[in-house]
Motif scaffolding. Structure first.
Motif, PDB file in Angstrom:
ATOM      1  N   GLY A   1      39.045  -1.455  12.713  1.00 11.41           N
ATOM      2  CA  GLY A   1      39.772  -1.277  11.396  1.00 11.41           C
ATOM      3  C   GLY A   1      39.085  -1.243  10.162  1.00 11.41           C
ATOM      4  O   GLY A   1      39.444  -1.238   8.966  1.00 11.41           O
ATOM      5  N   VAL A   2      37.575  -1.036  10.644  1.00 14.77           N
ATOM      6  CA  VAL A   2      36.915  -0.855   9.122  1.00 14.77           C
ATOM      7  C   VAL A   2      36.734   0.619   8.840  1.00 14.77           C
ATOM      8  O   VAL A   2      36.487   1.454   9.759  1.00 14.77           O
ATOM      9  CB  VAL A   2      35.328  -1.177   9.538  1.00 14.77           C
ATOM     10  N   VAL A   3      36.865   0.895   7.663  1.00 14.61           N
ATOM     11  CA  VAL A   3      37.176   2.123   7.160  1.00 14.61           C
ATOM     12  C   VAL A   3      35.708   2.830   6.714  1.00 14.61           C
ATOM     13  O   VAL A   3      34.805   2.188   5.905  1.00 14.61           O
ATOM     14  CB  VAL A   3      38.140   2.361   5.710  1.00 14.61           C
ATOM     15  N   SER A   4      35.439   3.968   7.244  1.00 15.40           N
ATOM     16  CA  SER A   4      34.059   4.421   7.242  1.00 15.40           C
ATOM     17  C   SER A   4      34.000   5.544   5.953  1.00 15.40           C
ATOM     18  O   SER A   4      32.982   5.857   5.230  1.00 15.40           O
ATOM     19  CB  SER A   4      33.578   4.957   8.225  1.00 15.40           C
ATOM     20  N   ARG A   5      35.191   6.362   5.822  1.00 19.26           N
ATOM     21  CA  ARG A   5      35.388   7.422   4.940  1.00 19.26           C
ATOM     22  C   ARG A   5      36.707   7.277   4.300  1.00 19.26           C
ATOM     23  O   ARG A   5      37.833   6.733   4.793  1.00 19.26           O
ATOM     24  CB  ARG A   5      35.353   8.774   5.487  1.00 19.26           C
ATOM     25  N   VAL A   6      36.693   7.743   2.937  1.00 15.60           N
ATOM     26  CA  VAL A   6      37.955   7.699   2.147  1.00 15.60           C
ATOM     27  C   VAL A   6      38.293   9.015   1.462  1.00 15.60           C
ATOM     28  O   VAL A   6      37.420   9.621   1.379  1.00 15.60           O
ATOM     29  CB  VAL A   6      38.420   6.619   1.100  1.00 15.60           C
ATOM     30  N   SER A   7      39.401   9.455   1.429  1.00 11.88           N
ATOM     31  CA  SER A   7      39.792  10.440   0.637  1.00 11.88           C
ATOM     32  C   SER A   7      40.313  10.291  -0.823  1.00 11.88           C
ATOM     33  O   SER A   7      41.046   9.166  -0.907  1.00 11.88           O
ATOM     34  CB  SER A   7      40.727  11.519   1.335  1.00 11.88           C
ATOM     35  N   THR A   8      40.254  11.063  -1.904  1.00 11.74           N
ATOM     36  CA  THR A   8      40.785  10.901  -3.083  1.00 11.74           C
ATOM     37  C   THR A   8      41.319  12.269  -3.571  1.00 11.74           C
ATOM     38  O   THR A   8      40.968  13.263  -3.309  1.00 11.74           O
ATOM     39  CB  THR A   8      39.704  10.468  -4.206  1.00 11.74           C
ATOM     40  N   THR A   9      42.523  12.044  -4.259  1.00 11.97           N
ATOM     41  CA  THR A   9      42.991  13.226  -4.840  1.00 11.97           C
ATOM     42  C   THR A   9      43.340  12.906  -6.230  1.00 11.97           C
ATOM     43  O   THR A   9      43.337  11.790  -6.822  1.00 11.97           O
ATOM     44  CB  THR A   9      44.472  13.549  -3.970  1.00 11.97           C
ATOM     45  N   GLY A  10      43.400  14.159  -7.338  1.00 13.95           N
ATOM     46  CA  GLY A  10      43.517  13.916  -8.628  1.00 13.95           C
ATOM     47  C   GLY A  10      44.109  14.925  -9.219  1.00 13.95           C
ATOM     48  O   GLY A  10      44.581  16.015  -8.728  1.00 13.95           O
ATOM     49  N   VAL A  11      44.507  14.828 -10.427  1.00  9.12           N
ATOM     50  CA  VAL A  11      45.017  15.508 -11.257  1.00  9.12           C
ATOM     51  C   VAL A  11      44.404  16.799 -11.573  1.00  9.12           C
ATOM     52  O   VAL A  11      44.933  17.865 -11.881  1.00  9.12           O
ATOM     53  CB  VAL A  11      45.355  14.812 -12.811  1.00  9.12           C
TER      54      VAL A  11
END
Length: 383
Positions: A349-359
């Motif tokens: 359950g440990v997150v290694s990568r995240v995604s971001t989205t923006g305006v």
């Protein structure tokens, strides 16, 4: 790009480009190609969530509707196509946010109707029906997050409150085990209510992986970490612009982002929390842009007008800056980050990568271990 989510295989991504359609991009080689367009909503789609196990997509919109999309064979061609299923939300204002429960047998839809619709499937009528959490919500609900037990739901709203509700549905859920949030959990039970430190809207809420800690981000430029067993709350006030989204990466760390255009990492325990750094290496970004980029605080507007005013004020110089760098930020995202989502896990359950989205229309993947220290006033911020 107000919302996006990736498929269970990470080879597809569903995005809404600030309109009433969902576009599904599929990775082909090194490029992403639009392979499907989901069109059913009448107004702007505000939120998307892609269930990792059942492979169903739920969408919410300003048209006060939600749809559940499932892959099924076309009767004429036999090809798998996305088909929508109606959701009876029974709300009279825009839907603002949607999330599947951990077991994917129900989902929560936040709205401007001062209510949260908890939706479960009715097989007899082949649609999704909603029961509403209403009291004591006094304004638009801006975000929700599910507890790992599939029953508790956290919600942040514009009435400056973060709350934990019971969303227990007798015909859907098994009787929940006692948690740190309570033992008896009938529908609409308030298990916790917390106020923003300086009276700001609560933009984002999130349970830790264990569900024993709650974090929320407010419009007063603060992050609050709630330990209900204490009970005590850590309030981290920041000197930058407010965060509007957050995501836990482990039991002792989370990533937050918002109007400052960069994802930042907070870490801590019951002994205290601190701002660790940023995932956006501004030093590398400015170096890659050449001599046109000026050194400064991350997220600083590097505009000709600002540079001209600063030079006139500090050095008595007149004249503008580099026109090519006008309005260019020193961060990867060039506008507000609206969503941070887990992208990859390293196990347990440990997150290694995240995604971001923006305006700015960008979707960026970040390694959560590549943290760069923040310089200036925000460096070493602690509570």
């Amino acid at each position: 790009m107000p919302s996006s989510d990736t498929s269970p295989s990470d080879t597809e991504v569903a995005v809404s480009l600030n309109d009433n359609n969902v576009q599904i991009y599929t990775k082909q080689g090194k490029e992403w190609i639009v392979t499907e367009t989901l069109s059913e909503h009448d107004k702007v789609i505000t939120s998307i969530d892609w269930a990792p196990n059942s492979n169903r997509i739920v969408t919410a919109s300003q048209d006060r509707n939600a749809y559940v999309w499932s892959l099924s064979p076309d009767p004429l061609t036999g090809k798998l196509v996305w088909k929508p299923t109606l959701v009876l939300l029974r709300i009279n204002r825009a839907a603002t946010f949607v999330r599947w429960s951990p077991n994917e047998d129900k989902f929560a839809v936040a709205s401007g109707a001062r209510a949260i619709a908890i939706c479960s499937f009715d097989p007899e009528n082949n649609w999704w029906v909603a029961r509403q959490l209403k009291k004591p919500i006094r304004s638009t609900v801006l975000s929700v997050d599910w507890h790992p037990n599939n029953v508790l739901l956290a919600a942040g709203s514009a009435d400056m409150k973060a709350r934990v509700f019971s969303a227990y549905i007798k015909d859907v859920d098994k009787r929940p085990s006692p948690t740190i949030w309570g033992e008896k959990l009938p529908f609409n039970t308030i298990c916790g209510e917390y106020t923003s430190p300086a009276g700001g809207w609560v933009h984002a809420v999130g349970f830790s992986p264990s569900g024993d800690i709650l974090a929320f981000a407010s419009h007063d430029s603060s992050i609050s970490i709630v330990y209900p067993g204490g009970p005590f709350i850590y309030n981290i006030r920041i000197s930058s612009l407010p965060y509007v989204t957050l995501s836990w990466t482990s039991e002792d760390a989370l990533v937050a982002a918002g109007h400052d255009c960069q994802p930042v990492v907070f870490s801590g325990s019951e002994q205290g929390w601190a701002l660790v750094g940023t995932l956006d290496d501004s030093t590398a970004s400015s170096a890659s842009k050449g001599s046109g980029a000026k050194a400064g605080a991350v997220g600083r507007l590097n505009s000709a007008a600002f540079n001209s005013f600063r030079n006139a004020d500090q050095r008595g110089q007149s004249g503008g800056g580099d026109a090519a760098a006008d309005t260019e930020l020193l961060t990867v995202h060039q506008n507000t980050i609206t969503s941070v989502r887990p992208y990859a896990y390293s196990g347990e359950g440990v997150v290694s990568r995240v995604s971001t989205t923006g305006v700015d229309g960008k979707l960026v993947i970040w390694d959560v271990n590549a943290v760069t220290a923040l310089a200036g006033k925000m460096g070493g911020l602690r509570v």
